[in-house]
Design an enzyme around this catalytic site. Structure first.
Site, PDB file in Angstrom:
ATOM      1  N   CYS A  95       0.787  -1.238   0.000  1.00 30.00           N
ATOM      2  CA  CYS A  95       0.000   0.000   0.000  1.00 30.00           C
ATOM      3  C   CYS A  95       0.820   1.291   0.000  1.00 30.00           C
ATOM      4  O   CYS A  95       0.538   2.182  -0.810  1.00 30.00           O
ATOM      5  CB  CYS A  95      -1.016   0.037   1.117  1.00 30.00           C
ATOM      6  SG  CYS A  95      -1.084  -1.396   2.164  1.00 30.00           S
ATOM      7  N   ARG A 139       6.968 -11.181   5.167  1.00 32.96           N
ATOM      8  CA  ARG A 139       6.515 -10.947   6.532  1.00 32.96           C
ATOM      9  C   ARG A 139       7.163 -11.969   7.437  1.00 32.96           C
ATOM     10  O   ARG A 139       7.284 -13.131   7.076  1.00 32.96           O
ATOM     11  CB  ARG A 139       4.990 -11.080   6.630  1.00 32.96           C
ATOM     12  CG  ARG A 139       4.279 -10.046   5.792  1.00 32.96           C
ATOM     13  CD  ARG A 139       2.781 -10.150   5.951  1.00 32.96           C
ATOM     14  NE  ARG A 139       2.144  -9.233   5.016  1.00 32.96           N
ATOM     15  CZ  ARG A 139       0.829  -9.153   4.821  1.00 32.96           C
ATOM     16  NH1 ARG A 139       0.021  -9.942   5.502  1.00 32.96           N
ATOM     17  NH2 ARG A 139       0.332  -8.290   3.966  1.00 32.96           N
ATOM     18  N   GLN A 147       1.149 -11.119  -3.387  1.00 36.23           N
ATOM     19  CA  GLN A 147      -0.275 -10.795  -3.281  1.00 36.23           C
ATOM     20  C   GLN A 147      -0.795 -10.361  -4.636  1.00 36.23           C
ATOM     21  O   GLN A 147      -0.115  -9.631  -5.352  1.00 36.23           O
ATOM     22  CB  GLN A 147      -0.482  -9.628  -2.310  1.00 36.23           C
ATOM     23  CG  GLN A 147      -0.132  -9.943  -0.886  1.00 36.23           C
ATOM     24  CD  GLN A 147      -0.386  -8.725  -0.006  1.00 36.23           C
ATOM     25  OE1 GLN A 147       0.164  -7.656  -0.228  1.00 36.23           O
ATOM     26  NE2 GLN A 147      -1.227  -8.902   1.000  1.00 36.23           N
ATOM     27  N   ASP A 187      -2.598  -7.969  -5.458  1.00 31.60           N
ATOM     28  CA  ASP A 187      -3.048  -6.797  -4.730  1.00 31.60           C
ATOM     29  C   ASP A 187      -3.617  -5.749  -5.677  1.00 31.60           C
ATOM     30  O   ASP A 187      -3.253  -5.696  -6.845  1.00 31.60           O
ATOM     31  CB  ASP A 187      -1.811  -6.195  -4.032  1.00 31.60           C
ATOM     32  CG  ASP A 187      -2.180  -5.491  -2.747  1.00 31.60           C
ATOM     33  OD1 ASP A 187      -3.371  -5.399  -2.438  1.00 31.60           O
ATOM     34  OD2 ASP A 187      -1.246  -5.031  -2.059  1.00 31.60           O
ATOM     35  N   HIS A 240      -5.213  -1.451  -5.228  1.00 30.92           N
ATOM     36  CA  HIS A 240      -5.766  -0.388  -4.401  1.00 30.92           C
ATOM     37  C   HIS A 240      -6.657   0.471  -5.257  1.00 30.92           C
ATOM     38  O   HIS A 240      -6.304   0.815  -6.383  1.00 30.92           O
ATOM     39  CB  HIS A 240      -4.636   0.428  -3.764  1.00 30.92           C
ATOM     40  CG  HIS A 240      -3.875  -0.371  -2.765  1.00 30.92           C
ATOM     41  ND1 HIS A 240      -2.743  -1.081  -3.095  1.00 30.92           N
ATOM     42  CD2 HIS A 240      -4.121  -0.624  -1.449  1.00 30.92           C
ATOM     43  CE1 HIS A 240      -2.314  -1.727  -2.017  1.00 30.92           C
ATOM     44  NE2 HIS A 240      -3.125  -1.477  -1.014  1.00 30.92           N
ATOM     45  N   LYS A 285     -14.262  -4.733   6.445  1.00 30.72           N
ATOM     46  CA  LYS A 285     -13.846  -5.558   5.314  1.00 30.72           C
ATOM     47  C   LYS A 285     -14.843  -6.672   5.030  1.00 30.72           C
ATOM     48  O   LYS A 285     -15.659  -7.027   5.892  1.00 30.72           O
ATOM     49  CB  LYS A 285     -12.480  -6.166   5.600  1.00 30.72           C
ATOM     50  CG  LYS A 285     -12.486  -7.097   6.799  1.00 30.72           C
ATOM     51  CD  LYS A 285     -11.189  -7.868   6.917  1.00 30.72           C
ATOM     52  CE  LYS A 285     -11.211  -8.782   8.137  1.00 30.72           C
ATOM     53  NZ  LYS A 285     -10.029  -9.624   8.264  1.00 30.72           N
ATOM     54  N   HIS A 294      -8.326  -1.572  -0.227  1.00 32.19           N
ATOM     55  CA  HIS A 294      -7.363  -2.626  -0.559  1.00 32.19           C
ATOM     56  C   HIS A 294      -8.169  -3.837  -0.962  1.00 32.19           C
ATOM     57  O   HIS A 294      -9.183  -4.128  -0.341  1.00 32.19           O
ATOM     58  CB  HIS A 294      -6.574  -3.128   0.652  1.00 32.19           C
ATOM     59  CG  HIS A 294      -5.922  -2.106   1.494  1.00 32.19           C
ATOM     60  ND1 HIS A 294      -4.595  -1.828   1.392  1.00 32.19           N
ATOM     61  CD2 HIS A 294      -6.389  -1.323   2.484  1.00 32.19           C
ATOM     62  CE1 HIS A 294      -4.268  -0.927   2.295  1.00 32.19           C
ATOM     63  NE2 HIS A 294      -5.341  -0.595   2.977  1.00 32.19           N
TER      64      HIS A 294
END
Length: 581
Positions: A277, A306, A324, A326, A328, A408, A454
């Site tokens: 992000c 991570r 990911q 991912d 946004h 979420k 996200h």
RNA sequence: GCCAAAAUAGCUCAGGGGUAGAGCGGCUCACUCGUAAUGAGCAGGUCAAGGGUUCAAUUCCCUUUUUUGGCUCCA
């Protein structure tokens, strides 16, 4: 029997088995402290504090003692006592005393006894152990578990067992476990040569072998294509960023223990990204934005790292480095409802393409500790709820289960054998836009705060791959299969023709291999089957002369005398439709 | 991170205080075969790593690493 009724019966049986197991353990270890022993899915457990470690041989003895207890036809007797009496009764059982303290004043204290064993318990139980005579049960494993699930509490010894109405059901359950084991992605990953992990190179870091990479490539290509079709743009961002960025984003404050430690360079600390992000935000912040430009939908297959706790790592499903899928979204308040609905639809169509039909949604709302104004939270939650309802998805609400930065939706799919896996997540973020002071200029000339969303549809490619392997049991549909067709000549005379056919099919767009080893045909078929290849093409004189192939489908079905071009067309159609064989 | 178990050939596993074994796989040779294993031979191991006990350790003990089953965590 109705499902609910059956569930109740099983739960009674299992709970009763837990008591009987506790009695058996107390017979063996009179000084044992007993904690709790509930019925759970498929069985039961009981937690103990024991004078010594248990070994697997102990389970056999406990099982025998349990059988002996059941054979005595003992009655499960319920009595209600005063707190005083209960305290006296459990004076040497510290965990029971603690549980007793937790019972509300206006609630009665009930005990259940079976034979010599008395437990503080709400019940219900079966009437007598006679009802347990036909029960099929098996003690499964010994594990550690914190008292009351708190990390700071002592670690107790937990014995897990499974229990079913009768032995046949137990057998079916054990067969199901065997099936699950056969599908295990770690096992199939090795057998099919898809991926590996290396102690030497670091735990939780995945190596994709050529065959695994082929599958990933198919997934990624499909994913990109669908994103462009849905109005997304692709971006690429770096893998590391200065500590100042992570301070601003708040990750160093809230998430530092989940991050790999810093690398010092030129008097700055750099961190490898645990999330994408802040980098996407850098692009947003690169210029001023007008409401006319929004929404932005920026996607990236972003690889993050991570520091997952050592004990949490598990094959591909829980790793330390993962990619990911991912994206946004930066949207105006007016766009929010439509965008959320579109994201949800997109997510569903993506999951369905992989054969996941049963999908449940979980809506998480505002927790106690949260940032962002209430109106924003309410509006966002409503947008999420409305989207779920519009799509007619079954859903559950997890009140207060959202992250502190926003509500979420998580989507969980059911795989081929009914197990649930969380894949997609759609999250609002009220934190980042504030911290980075994101704005757009609205039609009234005022600077306003955009909504930031996200989302990841597949979650991470590693985890998704693991789930897919188990879902398909390694038998990938033609569009994903690393090798779609194997050409097997009946004898060496046809090797040249096999090579020719291989080249022709490859040119037509199929992933194909000719097996020119000096094995016999039967062995080659066996090997191709072990590799779970969808199409085996047997070729010999008949086929070479007539420009046909003999197709042996995965699973054993056969079609002889298929024109080669017809076979090509058949495969290409399956691939285009993303159908299983 | 916590509780417990495990780590032996590429894979699956056996063994055990006196420096290792099978099957599959690999390589070589022979066989040339029509729908789930042709046969023979050969190669392949620092028994996870480090330390200790012992005349001697892959085996027993300790530490570390990794894996497995749980627990916890999963901004």
């Amino acid at each position: 029997m109705a499902t609910a009724e059956r569930g109740e019966l099983l739960s009674k049986i299992r709970h009763s088995m837990a008591h009987i197991m506790a009695e058996a353990v107390l017979q063996m270890f009179p000084s044992a402290q007993i904690a709790i022993g509930p019925a759970i899915e498929n069985g039961f457990y009981y937690d103990f504090e024991l004078p010594r470690q248990l070994v697997n041989d102990d389970l056999a003895e406990i099982t025998e003692r349990m059988q002996a207890i059941i054979a005595q036809d003992l009655v499960f007797e319920r009595t209600v006592v005063s707190r005083e009496e209960a305290r006296k009764l459990f004076s040497d059982q510290v965990y029971k005393l603690e549980l007793l303290e937790g019972i509300e004043e206006d609630e009665e204290v009930s005990l259940y006894s079976v034979g010599a064993f008395i437990d503080l318990c709400r019940g219900p139980h079966v009437e007598t152990t006679r009802e347990l005579r036909n029960v099929g049960f098996q003690l499964m494993s010994i594990a550690g578990a914190y008292w009351r699930g708190k990390e700071t509490n002592p670690m107790l010894t937990r014995i897990y067992g499974t229990a079913w109405e009768n032995r046949k059901e137990l057998r079916l359950y054990l067969e199901r476990l065997a099936d699950i084991e056969k599908r295990d992605h770690r096992r199939l990953g090795k057998e099919l040569d898809l991926f590996s992990l290396h102690e030497e190179a670091g735990p939780g870091l995945v190596y994709w072998h050529p065959k695994g990479a082929r599958i990933r490539q198919q997934i990624e290509d499909f994913w990109r294509e669908e994103h462009y079709k849905s109005g997304y743009e692709m971006i690429y961002t770096p893998h590391v960023g200065r500590s100042s960025l992570w301070e601003k984003s708040g990750h160093l404050g809230f998430y530092e223990e989940g991050m790999y430690p810093p690398m010092e360079m030129d008097k700055s600390d750099y961190y490898i990204k645990p999330m994408n992000c802040p980098f996407h935000i850098m692009i947003y912040k690169n210029s001023l934005h007008s409401y006319r430009e929004l929404p932005f939908r920026w996607a990236e297959l972003g690889t993050v790292y991570r520091y997952e706790k050592a004990g949490a790592l598990h094959g591909l499903l829980r790793v330390r480095g993962f990619t990911q899928d991912d994206a946004h979204l930066f949207v105006t308040p007016e766009q929010m409802n439509d965008e959320i609905l579109e994201v949800l639809r997109f997510s569903l169509s993506m999951l369905r393409a992989f054969g996941f039909e049963e999908i449940n949604a979980y809506l998480s709302t505002k927790p106690e500790q949260a940032v962002g104004e209430d109106e924003r939270w309410d509006a966002a939650i409503e947008a999420l709820r409305k989207a779920i309802e519009t799509e007619g998805l079954p859903y559950e609400v997890d009140e207060g289960g959202g992250a502190f930065y926003g509500p979420k939706i998580d989507l969980k799919i059911k795989d081929a054998i009914g197990r649930e896996w969380q894949l997609s997540t759609v999250q609002f973020d009220f934190n980042m836009p504030e911290r980075f002071d994101l704005t757009f200029v609205d039609r009234d000339g005022q600077e306003k705060r955009p909504y930031m969303i996200h989302r990841a549809l597949l979650g991470s490619l590693e985890r998704f791959f693991g789930v897919l392997i188990e879902h398909y049991g390694g038998a990938f549909p033609p569009w994903l299969a690393p090798v779609q067709a194997k050409v097997i000549p009946v004898g060496e005379n046809f090797f040249p023709y096999a090579k020719e056919l291989e080249a022709r099919l490859r040119k037509a767009g199929l992933r194909v291999e000719a097996d020119l080893s000096d094995d016999r045909m039967n062995a080659k078929i066996r090997n191709a089957n072990k590799e779970k290849i969808p199409y085996i093409l047997i070729i010999g004189e008949r086929e070479a002369e007539s420009d046909q192939v003999s197709v042996r489908y995965r699973g054993g079905k056969q079609a002889n005398g298929v024109a080669t071009d017809a076979f090509i067309a058949e495969v290409l159609e399956k691939v285009a439709k993303k159908e299983q064989l």
